[in-house]
Design a protein around this motif. Structure first.
Motif, PDB file in Angstrom:
ATOM      1  N   LYS A  59       0.849  -1.278  -0.114  1.00 29.13           N
ATOM      2  CA  LYS A  59      -0.010  -0.208   0.126  1.00 29.13           C
ATOM      3  C   LYS A  59       0.576   1.066  -0.333  1.00 29.13           C
ATOM      4  O   LYS A  59       0.826   2.478  -0.755  1.00 29.13           O
ATOM      5  CB  LYS A  59      -0.745  -0.085   1.496  1.00 29.13           C
ATOM      6  CG  LYS A  59      -1.933   0.945   1.731  1.00 29.13           C
ATOM      7  CD  LYS A  59      -2.870   1.051   2.097  1.00 29.13           C
ATOM      8  CE  LYS A  59      -3.695   2.207   2.254  1.00 29.13           C
ATOM      9  NZ  LYS A  59      -3.548   3.408   3.475  1.00 29.13           N
ATOM     10  N   HIS A  62       2.585   1.801  -3.484  1.00 28.19           N
ATOM     11  CA  HIS A  62       1.351   1.976  -4.466  1.00 28.19           C
ATOM     12  C   HIS A  62       0.854   3.586  -4.309  1.00 28.19           C
ATOM     13  O   HIS A  62       0.493   4.433  -5.003  1.00 28.19           O
ATOM     14  CB  HIS A  62       0.370   0.927  -4.149  1.00 28.19           C
ATOM     15  CG  HIS A  62      -0.141   0.405  -5.333  1.00 28.19           C
ATOM     16  ND1 HIS A  62       0.571  -0.563  -6.804  1.00 28.19           N
ATOM     17  CD2 HIS A  62       0.785  -0.840  -4.531  1.00 28.19           C
ATOM     18  CE1 HIS A  62       1.056  -1.425  -7.059  1.00 28.19           C
ATOM     19  NE2 HIS A  62       0.891  -1.935  -5.705  1.00 28.19           N
ATOM     20  N   GLU A  63       1.330   4.273  -2.887  1.00 26.33           N
ATOM     21  CA  GLU A  63       0.893   5.574  -2.478  1.00 26.33           C
ATOM     22  C   GLU A  63       2.323   6.342  -2.805  1.00 26.33           C
ATOM     23  O   GLU A  63       1.316   7.816  -4.118  1.00 26.33           O
ATOM     24  CB  GLU A  63       0.755   5.881  -1.260  1.00 26.33           C
ATOM     25  CG  GLU A  63      -0.588   5.943  -1.064  1.00 26.33           C
ATOM     26  CD  GLU A  63      -0.042   5.182   1.180  1.00 26.33           C
ATOM     27  OE1 GLU A  63       1.105   5.441   1.391  1.00 26.33           O
ATOM     28  OE2 GLU A  63      -1.378   4.876   1.237  1.00 26.33           O
ATOM     29  N   ILE A  65       3.593   5.293  -6.719  1.00 25.66           N
ATOM     30  CA  ILE A  65       3.514   5.650  -7.822  1.00 25.66           C
ATOM     31  C   ILE A  65       2.753   6.096  -8.410  1.00 25.66           C
ATOM     32  O   ILE A  65       1.116   5.784  -8.028  1.00 25.66           O
ATOM     33  CB  ILE A  65       3.238   3.371  -7.997  1.00 25.66           C
ATOM     34  CG1 ILE A  65       4.261   2.849  -7.534  1.00 25.66           C
ATOM     35  CG2 ILE A  65       3.166   3.498  -9.437  1.00 25.66           C
ATOM     36  CD1 ILE A  65       4.504   1.752  -8.218  1.00 25.66           C
ATOM     37  N   THR A  66       2.807   7.108  -9.534  1.00 28.35           N
ATOM     38  CA  THR A  66       2.032   8.194  -9.684  1.00 28.35           C
ATOM     39  C   THR A  66       1.940   8.166 -11.455  1.00 28.35           C
ATOM     40  O   THR A  66       3.029   8.588 -11.720  1.00 28.35           O
ATOM     41  CB  THR A  66       1.596   9.703  -9.393  1.00 28.35           C
ATOM     42  OG1 THR A  66       1.511   9.013  -8.467  1.00 28.35           O
ATOM     43  CG2 THR A  66       0.609  10.453 -10.113  1.00 28.35           C
ATOM     44  N   PRO A  67       0.857   8.105 -12.260  1.00 28.27           N
ATOM     45  CA  PRO A  67      -0.099   6.726 -11.811  1.00 28.27           C
ATOM     46  C   PRO A  67       0.370   6.066 -11.380  1.00 28.27           C
ATOM     47  O   PRO A  67       1.275   4.590 -12.235  1.00 28.27           O
ATOM     48  CB  PRO A  67      -0.981   7.204 -13.478  1.00 28.27           C
ATOM     49  CG  PRO A  67       0.066   7.481 -14.009  1.00 28.27           C
ATOM     50  CD  PRO A  67       0.650   7.783 -13.651  1.00 28.27           C
ATOM     51  N   ASP A  68      -1.023   5.090 -10.561  1.00 30.18           N
ATOM     52  CA  ASP A  68      -1.023   3.675 -10.556  1.00 30.18           C
ATOM     53  C   ASP A  68      -0.717   3.323 -10.957  1.00 30.18           C
ATOM     54  O   ASP A  68      -1.587   2.933 -12.044  1.00 30.18           O
ATOM     55  CB  ASP A  68      -2.043   3.289  -8.860  1.00 30.18           C
ATOM     56  CG  ASP A  68      -0.873   3.044  -7.864  1.00 30.18           C
ATOM     57  OD1 ASP A  68      -0.278   1.845  -8.236  1.00 30.18           O
ATOM     58  OD2 ASP A  68      -1.560   2.242  -6.849  1.00 30.18           O
ATOM     59  N   GLU A  71      -2.289  -2.106  -8.967  1.00 35.78           N
ATOM     60  CA  GLU A  71      -2.534  -2.114  -7.785  1.00 35.78           C
ATOM     61  C   GLU A  71      -3.114  -3.439  -6.770  1.00 35.78           C
ATOM     62  O   GLU A  71      -3.008  -3.179  -5.460  1.00 35.78           O
ATOM     63  CB  GLU A  71      -3.383  -0.033  -7.644  1.00 35.78           C
ATOM     64  CG  GLU A  71      -5.133  -0.876  -7.980  1.00 35.78           C
ATOM     65  CD  GLU A  71      -4.349   0.238  -9.335  1.00 35.78           C
ATOM     66  OE1 GLU A  71      -5.790   0.388  -9.968  1.00 35.78           O
ATOM     67  OE2 GLU A  71      -3.964   0.373  -9.783  1.00 35.78           O
ATOM     68  N   HIS A 121       8.134   3.690 -16.280  1.00 36.74           N
ATOM     69  CA  HIS A 121       7.007   4.251 -15.328  1.00 36.74           C
ATOM     70  C   HIS A 121       8.026   4.874 -13.716  1.00 36.74           C
ATOM     71  O   HIS A 121       7.643   5.552 -13.550  1.00 36.74           O
ATOM     72  CB  HIS A 121       5.918   3.118 -15.560  1.00 36.74           C
ATOM     73  CG  HIS A 121       4.890   4.236 -14.332  1.00 36.74           C
ATOM     74  ND1 HIS A 121       3.785   4.932 -15.426  1.00 36.74           N
ATOM     75  CD2 HIS A 121       4.001   3.780 -13.050  1.00 36.74           C
ATOM     76  CE1 HIS A 121       3.310   4.853 -14.175  1.00 36.74           C
ATOM     77  NE2 HIS A 121       3.273   4.546 -13.026  1.00 36.74           N
ATOM     78  N   ILE A 128      10.431   7.827  -9.372  1.00 39.85           N
ATOM     79  CA  ILE A 128       9.302   7.615  -8.202  1.00 39.85           C
ATOM     80  C   ILE A 128      10.271   5.881  -7.633  1.00 39.85           C
ATOM     81  O   ILE A 128       9.999   5.998  -6.448  1.00 39.85           O
ATOM     82  CB  ILE A 128       8.454   6.436  -9.445  1.00 39.85           C
ATOM     83  CG1 ILE A 128       7.199   7.569  -9.584  1.00 39.85           C
ATOM     84  CG2 ILE A 128       7.073   5.579  -8.086  1.00 39.85           C
ATOM     85  CD1 ILE A 128       6.242   7.196 -10.482  1.00 39.85           C
TER      86      ILE A 128
END
Length: 177
Positions: A59, A62-63, A65-68, A71, A121, A128
């Protein structure tokens, strides 16, 4: 057809939703071993791996990683690389981690899981991977270069359209049919 060849020819990147079934640690260990069994330029062994199956840790990852992406995957393997000079001032880290990633992707499919190679990414200018390194306590001499979600696919992977064999492969000389 041979099982290895069949796995190679039928593996595709999966960008869909994953089932919530946990990935057993024994399977994650097999995937880690497969990655570490990959060839390494001059045996410098520039690749290290982190399996993540703790839901709270996933979690947190994933917070950042933009955009996720991915997930819903119940596990992930994080690929780390070190820049180590191997031969004639050359570093083969990219080749090393690429081979390790492909081994993991093939092993994952052979165990009934799906994944997708997320590199650009997380290594783009927004870095990231640096945020992920902080969460995972990765020392500065290592760089996170790839994020591989691991899980059972909710749907069947859709194979990408590939150019015809004859457009990309020949015998004895370029373009020879």
């Amino acid at each position: 057809m041979n099982k290895v060849i069949d796995t190679i020819l039928n593996r595709h990147s999966y960008r869909g939703t994953y089932r919530p079934d946990p990935v057993p640690e024994e399977d994650l260990k097999i995937l880690l071993e497969a990655g570490l069994a990959a060839p390494s330029g001059c045996n410098k062994q520039t690749v290290s791996l982190i399996a993540v199956n703790d839901p709270e840790l996933l979690k947190r990852i994933h917070e950042v990683i933009t955009p996720d992406v991915a997930e819903t995957a119940p596990a992930a393997i994080i690929i780390l690389s070190q820049k180590i000079i191997a031969y004639r001032d050359r570093c083969f880290a990219v080749q090393d981690y690429s081979a390790a990633i492909e081994n993991i992707l093939l092993a994952a499919v052979s165990l009934g899981y799906e994944s997708c190679w997320y590199e650009g990414h997380i290594t783009d200018t927004d870095r990231i991977n640096d945020k992920m390194s902080e969460i995972l306590h990765v020392p500065s001499e290592y760089e996170i270069v790839c994020f591989l979600p691991i899980g059972i696919a909710e749907s069947t992977p859709v194979p990408p359209k590939k150019k015809a064999f004859e457009e990309r492969a020949w015998f004895n000389r370029f373009g020879n049919r």
